[in-house]
Design a protein around this motif. Structure first.
Motif, PDB file in Angstrom:
ATOM      1  N   UNK A  17       0.806  -1.200   0.000  1.00 40.80           N
ATOM      2  CA  UNK A  17       0.000   0.000   0.000  1.00 40.80           C
ATOM      3  C   UNK A  17       0.851   1.268   0.000  1.00 40.80           C
ATOM      4  N   UNK A  85       8.015   7.089  14.637  1.00 41.38           N
ATOM      5  CA  UNK A  85       6.623   7.526  14.735  1.00 41.38           C
ATOM      6  C   UNK A  85       5.922   6.835  15.904  1.00 41.38           C
ATOM      7  N   UNK A  86       6.624   6.006  16.640  1.00 49.39           N
ATOM      8  CA  UNK A  86       6.039   5.405  17.839  1.00 49.39           C
ATOM      9  C   UNK A  86       5.280   4.118  17.591  1.00 49.39           C
ATOM     10  N   UNK A  87       5.294   3.638  16.340  1.00 47.56           N
ATOM     11  CA  UNK A  87       4.535   2.418  16.057  1.00 47.56           C
ATOM     12  C   UNK A  87       5.193   1.195  16.704  1.00 47.56           C
ATOM     13  N   UNK A  90       4.185   1.174  20.221  1.00 50.11           N
ATOM     14  CA  UNK A  90       2.798   0.743  20.386  1.00 50.11           C
ATOM     15  C   UNK A  90       2.692  -0.786  20.260  1.00 50.11           C
TER      16      UNK A  90
ATOM     17  N   UNK B  86       0.434   7.362  17.378  1.00 48.73           N
ATOM     18  CA  UNK B  86       1.312   6.620  16.482  1.00 48.73           C
ATOM     19  C   UNK B  86       0.470   5.644  15.670  1.00 48.73           C
ATOM     20  N   UNK B  87       0.317   5.937  14.380  1.00 51.18           N
ATOM     21  CA  UNK B  87      -0.564   5.142  13.527  1.00 51.18           C
ATOM     22  C   UNK B  87       0.092   4.925  12.177  1.00 51.18           C
ATOM     23  N   UNK B  88      -0.441   3.959  11.403  1.00 48.64           N
ATOM     24  CA  UNK B  88       0.034   3.736  10.038  1.00 48.64           C
ATOM     25  C   UNK B  88      -0.729   4.675   9.103  1.00 48.64           C
ATOM     26  N   UNK B  90      -1.213   4.794   5.999  1.00 44.51           N
ATOM     27  CA  UNK B  90      -1.928   4.214   4.858  1.00 44.51           C
ATOM     28  C   UNK B  90      -3.025   3.228   5.215  1.00 44.51           C
ATOM     29  N   UNK B  91      -3.259   2.996   6.491  1.00 48.54           N
ATOM     30  CA  UNK B  91      -4.346   2.077   6.850  1.00 48.54           C
ATOM     31  C   UNK B  91      -5.565   2.873   7.287  1.00 48.54           C
ATOM     32  N   UNK B  95      -9.229  -0.869   9.441  1.00 43.33           N
ATOM     33  CA  UNK B  95      -8.066  -1.762   9.276  1.00 43.33           C
ATOM     34  C   UNK B  95      -7.153  -1.734  10.505  1.00 43.33           C
ATOM     35  N   UNK B 126      -8.493   6.567   5.399  1.00 40.63           N
ATOM     36  CA  UNK B 126      -7.114   6.329   5.824  1.00 40.63           C
ATOM     37  C   UNK B 126      -6.674   7.355   6.847  1.00 40.63           C
TER      38      UNK B 126
END
Ligand SMILES: Nc1ncnc2c1ncn2[C@@H]1O[C@H](COP(=O)(O)OP(=O)(O)O)[C@@H](O)[C@H]1O
Ligand SMILES: [Mg+2]
Lengths: 253, 283
Positions: A17, A85-87, A90, B86-88, B90-91, B95, B126
């Protein structure tokens, strides 16, 4: 196992994606194969004492460039961005075990690299009439050895990058010169002496040599234990650095 | 039952002592507010309880385990909203919830969580197209998707506009009525007061006061009486307002004076908080 399969699907979705990243890591080696293939695919190239067709030489080189671009550069940039970014932090806070997470990330990288390699081989056959590899088991082992070693180096280099903004700069500054010096694009026979000395140290030089032996010359991978050892040692160094210094949290907070 | 027990917690960053002996307990089903100005040590405390940071001293028990060594099963029972989102990118919202829900043994249904945090209209959008407040709500959703018993919220509404803050408050009240234990940090006093069963005020790594919001005011505050005498403002503070006021008015009447601009008021929690946290600037 269920968690691994779940995360592997997630990683695949995330990879495809993100179009820009997918282009640079997945498509660029294929694009370069097409461009350089049309430039010198039909000429002959000196490989040591031997002379080989340009397209065949380039095909193995682009598989080497592909491993550097997917397993090393792509993986490292993705992980730095996720860390900053902290992912990663998390994910660390969920019940997903860190080892399962990292295995799935690596597994996903192997899938991308495998698809890329198959495409390069098919294009090489269809467009430039390069013959099919004759030692499939060695091709698989080659891909796994490369993915493991370069992914370990990718994990290691994340520890040298301090910010998401800096990640592509630092990673590109390492892997592009490495790809060129190691002779993935051109035969290094004509390189000046000091570059060849550097090339003799780099893992990609040995990986590319193995790729040529296996894919061009139909040799089994274990015919050159020296080259395997070089690649594996670099991988082990990368792994040791990663284990000692890999961080899950961003610099601030 | 105690959900969290913290005794004499200490933590230094280099020479800087961020926590200097913090102790408190949080009961199951309780909403506990950790209130304090920036740099007081709220995030440090919470992240030690979440298992992210190592403590230098003291004992900590969270759901019966030491967070420094607890494993996956323990993690499945807690939900975390970190101080920064803190997130993606593109999702989509949905999702995200199914990705993170997949990490837990018994996740809540995705659409239930979406409703709970009020992102129904953004279900298939998104993350990169969401506003900051909407992303923060998704952060909260991700903390809830595993259906945890204990939820940590580190400044969950910082940067929200008033309407979004009210909405978040009502979500937190819903969680409370489901019997969840919540540890919430904030530097907004009204937030702590509105949501918490008990509040601890943290300043420079120490708890300066702890109790139910009403108790805190009752225990420490005095009544303030203000009036003007010959144009000069007079302020009296007393814990016996009835007697003092009676004397004051009796005297004024006897002297045939008026108590100009007379005001009688209790100290608010806000003033208490300001007084407690302002001491650091005066030192
Ligand atoms: N990782 C860190 N390294 C060094 N100092 C830190 C770190 N985290 C917090 N601090 C310091 O510790 C103190 C408490 O910080 P923090 O717990 O983030 O407070 P709060 O969340 O209440 O704003 C501050 O003075 C802060 O600068
Ligand atoms: Mg904080």
């Amino acid at each position: 196992m269920k968690l691994f399969a779940h995360e592997l699907r997630v990683e695949q979705k995330l990879f495809w994606r993100n179009r820009e990243a997918a282009f640079f890591t997945f498509a660029l080696p294929i694009v370069f194969f097409l461009i350089f293939g049309s430039v010198y695919g039909d000429s002959t190239i000196k490989e040591g004492a031997r002379r080989v067709r340009g397209a065949a030489y380039l095909e193995a080189g682009m598989i080497g460039y592909g491993i550097a671009s997917t397993a090393f550069a792509g993986l490292a940039i993705t992980l730095v961005i996720r860390r900053e970014s902290g992912i990663l932090k998390r994910v660390r806070g969920t019940p997903l075990p860190p080892a399962v997470y990292l295995s799935a990330v690596l597994g996903s990288t192997v899938i991308v690299f495998a698809i890329q390699t198959v495409l390069i081989i098919v294009l090489g056959h269809v467009l430039y009439d390069v013959r099919w590899p004759t030692v499939p088991l060695s091709v698989v082992l080659l891909l796994l050895l490369g993915a493991a070693a370069f992914a370990a180096l990718g994990l290691a280099i994340t520890t040298a990058v301090r910010s998401a903004e800096g990640s592509s700069a630092v990673v590109n500054a390492v892997y592009l010169p490495m790809a060129i010096i190691s002779g993935t694009f051109f035969s290094p026979t004509s390189y000046p002496h000091f570059l060849r000395v550097v090339a003799d140290l780099l893992p990609l030089t040995y990986f590319t040599k193995l790729a040529r032996d296996v894919i061009l010359h139909g040799k089994e991978i274990w015919a050159d234990p020296g080259a395997i050892t070089w690649v594996a040692c670099w991988g082990a160094i990368g792994l040791a650095v990663a284990i000692a210094r890999f961080r899950w949290e961003p610099r601030e907070g | 039952m105690t959900a969290i027990r913290v005794e004499d917690l200490r933590k230094s960053y280099g020479a800087h002592e961020a926590l200097r002996g913090v102790s408190f307990e949080i009961g199951e089903g309780e909403v506990f507010g950790l209130l304090g100005p920036n740099g007081a040590g709220k995030t440090t405390t919470v992240e030690i309880l979440e298992g992210y940071r190592r403590r230098d001293g003291g004992t900590v028990q969270v759901l019966g385990a030491d967070p420094a060594s607890a494993g996956s099963r323990w993690r499945a029972q807690i939900g975390i909203v970190l101080q920064s989102s803190s997130l993606y990118p593109n999702l989509t919202v949905a999702e995200h919830l199914s990705v993170f829900g997949g990490y837990y043994p018994k996740p809540r249904p995705v659409d239930e969580v979406i409703d709970l945090v009020g992102l129904g209209e953004k279900r298939d959008v998104r993350v990169k197209s969401l506003s900051g407040g909407q992303q923060r709500r998704l952060d909260l959703g991700l903390a809830l998707v595993g259906d945890p018993e204990l939820i940590f919220l580190d400044e969950p509404t910082t940067g929200f506009d008033p309407a979004a803050r009210r909405a978040a408050w009502s979500t937190i009240r819903d969680l409370r009525s489901l019997g969840k234990t919540i540890l919430l940090t904030t530097h907004y006093l009204d937030e702590a007061e509105q949501l918490s069963d008990r509040v601890a005020v943290l300043r420079e790594g120490r708890i300066v006061t702890i109790g139910a919001p009403a108790e805190l005011i009752g225990a420490t505050s005095e009544t303030e009486i203000r009036y003007r005498r010959d144009g000069e403002l007079v302020v009296l503070r007393t814990s016996e307002p009835t007697r003092v006021l009676h004397e004051l008015t009796a005297q004024a009447l006897a002297e045939g004076r008026d108590l100009e601009g007379l005001e009688v008021r209790r100290q608010t929690l806000e003033e208490l908080y300001l007084a407690l946290t302002a001491a650091e600037q005066e030192q």
